[in-house]
Design a protein around this motif. Structure first.
Motif, short mmCIF file in Angstrom:
data_model
loop_
_atom_site.label_atom_id
_atom_site.label_comp_id
_atom_site.label_asym_id
_atom_site.label_seq_id
_atom_site.Cartn_x
_atom_site.Cartn_y
_atom_site.Cartn_z
N GLN A 46 9.58 15.35 -10.70
CA GLN A 46 10.26 15.38 -11.99
C GLN A 46 10.22 13.98 -12.59
O GLN A 46 10.18 12.98 -11.87
N ASN A 47 10.25 13.91 -13.90
CA ASN A 47 10.15 12.62 -14.57
C ASN A 47 11.30 11.71 -14.17
O ASN A 47 12.46 11.99 -14.45
N GLY A 48 10.97 10.62 -13.50
CA GLY A 48 12.00 9.70 -13.04
C GLY A 48 11.72 8.25 -13.39
O GLY A 48 12.54 7.38 -13.11
N GLY A 49 10.55 7.99 -13.95
CA GLY A 49 10.22 6.62 -14.34
C GLY A 49 9.30 5.94 -13.34
O GLY A 49 9.05 6.44 -12.24
N VAL A 50 8.82 4.77 -13.74
CA VAL A 50 7.80 4.07 -12.97
C VAL A 50 8.29 3.63 -11.60
O VAL A 50 7.54 3.66 -10.61
N SER A 51 9.56 3.23 -11.48
CA SER A 51 10.07 2.76 -10.19
C SER A 51 10.08 3.89 -9.16
O SER A 51 9.67 3.70 -8.00
N ILE A 52 10.56 5.06 -9.57
CA ILE A 52 10.59 6.19 -8.64
C ILE A 52 9.16 6.56 -8.24
O ILE A 52 8.89 6.85 -7.06
N ALA A 53 8.25 6.57 -9.19
CA ALA A 53 6.86 6.89 -8.89
C ALA A 53 6.27 5.91 -7.88
O ALA A 53 5.61 6.30 -6.91
N ARG A 54 6.51 4.64 -8.08
CA ARG A 54 5.98 3.64 -7.16
C ARG A 54 6.63 3.76 -5.78
O ARG A 54 5.95 3.60 -4.75
N ASN A 55 7.92 4.04 -5.75
CA ASN A 55 8.60 4.20 -4.46
C ASN A 55 8.05 5.39 -3.68
O ASN A 55 7.93 5.32 -2.45
N ILE A 56 7.71 6.45 -4.39
CA ILE A 56 7.09 7.60 -3.73
C ILE A 56 5.76 7.19 -3.11
O ILE A 56 5.43 7.57 -1.97
N GLY A 57 5.00 6.39 -3.84
CA GLY A 57 3.75 5.90 -3.30
C GLY A 57 3.94 5.05 -2.05
O GLY A 57 3.26 5.24 -1.04
N ILE A 58 4.90 4.12 -2.10
CA ILE A 58 5.17 3.26 -0.95
C ILE A 58 5.56 4.08 0.27
O ILE A 58 5.12 3.82 1.40
N GLU A 59 6.39 5.09 0.06
CA GLU A 59 6.91 5.88 1.18
C GLU A 59 5.87 6.83 1.77
O GLU A 59 6.05 7.33 2.89
N ASN A 60 4.78 7.08 1.06
CA ASN A 60 3.78 8.04 1.54
C ASN A 60 2.44 7.40 1.87
O ASN A 60 1.53 8.10 2.32
N VAL A 61 2.30 6.12 1.68
CA VAL A 61 1.03 5.46 1.94
C VAL A 61 0.74 5.46 3.44
O VAL A 61 1.63 5.29 4.27
N LYS A 62 -0.51 5.65 3.78
CA LYS A 62 -0.95 5.62 5.17
C LYS A 62 -1.78 4.38 5.49
O LYS A 62 -1.97 4.03 6.64
N GLY A 63 -2.31 3.75 4.46
CA GLY A 63 -3.19 2.61 4.66
C GLY A 63 -2.47 1.35 5.07
O GLY A 63 -1.24 1.28 5.10
N GLU A 64 -3.25 0.34 5.38
CA GLU A 64 -2.72 -0.94 5.84
C GLU A 64 -2.34 -1.86 4.69
O GLU A 64 -1.56 -2.79 4.86
N TRP A 65 -2.90 -1.59 3.50
CA TRP A 65 -2.63 -2.43 2.33
C TRP A 65 -2.22 -1.54 1.15
O TRP A 65 -2.52 -0.35 1.11
N ILE A 66 -1.52 -2.14 0.20
CA ILE A 66 -1.05 -1.42 -0.99
C ILE A 66 -1.47 -2.18 -2.24
O ILE A 66 -1.31 -3.41 -2.32
N LEU A 67 -1.98 -1.45 -3.21
CA LEU A 67 -2.29 -2.01 -4.52
C LEU A 67 -1.84 -1.00 -5.58
O LEU A 67 -2.08 0.19 -5.44
#
Length: 246
Positions: A46-67
């Protein structure tokens, strides 16, 4: 944005697409790309803004680096490879490149000399306070995933990059930067951060971010000269507000 990421010269990555409650066909487009490329994972929220979207990415990333890449921007086809080798070759935890500012009429770049600088954590935070060469942006940097341990973007707020960068820098040992522009930042009229209309509330929130940053720097004994930037930017904000009032 998606196409240029998939064309990167460094092909070993996962691409997390966060559909932040889009009201057009963006979600469908994301799903179509995921069917064509196994490196892509899609998250519909659901629309929550850029911070929520980025946090979802951080919490689901499997790789060793983030960009991070914002959906209306784009990157050079060798940006991942450039930042990866910059980080690994210099034994750093974060690598930083320069960027282009794109408008509908022109392309602007400030730092393109190729100058290479290796910073300690404290040195990089001081440069963030100055906010000239090392900027308080999240999207021109490659991070080791561990740098975000315990750190998330503040939700339902603006200037979220400024709230996070110095905290992430403080958790790592070394940051390396090379003045080669690789990221294309699209400056749009009416965007959240950049608007030709001076907004007193936005100016106040921007100033609070600076104050929080400088307070952190003081509390951790990083730079005794940091408070002068509270004065500098405070006067700058008041000046803008008075221009609007007139």
């Amino acid at each position: 944005c998606i196409d240029i990421i998939l064309q990167q010269s460094f092909p070993y990555f996962e691409l997390l697409l966060i559909d932040d409650g889009s009201s057009d066909s963006s979600g469908v487009i994301c799903d179509e790309y995921a069917l064509k490329d196994k490196r892509i994972r899609v998250f519909h929220e659901q629309n929550g803004g850029v911070s929520i979207a980025r946090n979802i990415g951080i919490e689901n990333v499997k790789g060793e680096w983030i960009l991070f890449v914002d959906s209306d921007d784009w990157i050079d086809p060798d940006m991942y490879e450039f930042l990866y080798h910059l980080l690994v070759d210099n034994d750093a935890d974060i690598s930083v490149c320069a960027h282009y500012i794109e408008t509908t009429t022109r392309t602007k770049v400030r730092y393109s000399s190729g100058t290479l600088t290796s910073f300690s954590s404290d040195e990089a935070i001081r440069a963030l306070v100055v906010d000239k060469r090392v900027r308080n942006y999240i999207w021109d940097k490659l991070f080791k995933r561990q740098a975000f341990s315990g750190i998330r973007f503040p939700e339902n707020q603006i200037f979220e990059d400024m709230a996070v960068c110095y905290r992430v820098f403080h958790k790592v040992r070394r940051i390396v930067m090379q003045d080669c522009p690789k990221y294309h930042y699209l400056r749009r009229e009416g965007s959240t951060v950049l608007d030709k209309q001076y907004d007193p509330q936005k100016e106040y929130l921007w100033f609070l971010r600076i104050y929080e940053q400088v307070k952190f720097v003081q509390a951790n004994g990083i730079w005794h000269k940091a408070p002068r930037y509270v004065h500098k930017y405070g006067i700058h904000s008041i000046d803008k507000i008075l221009m609007l009032a007139s």
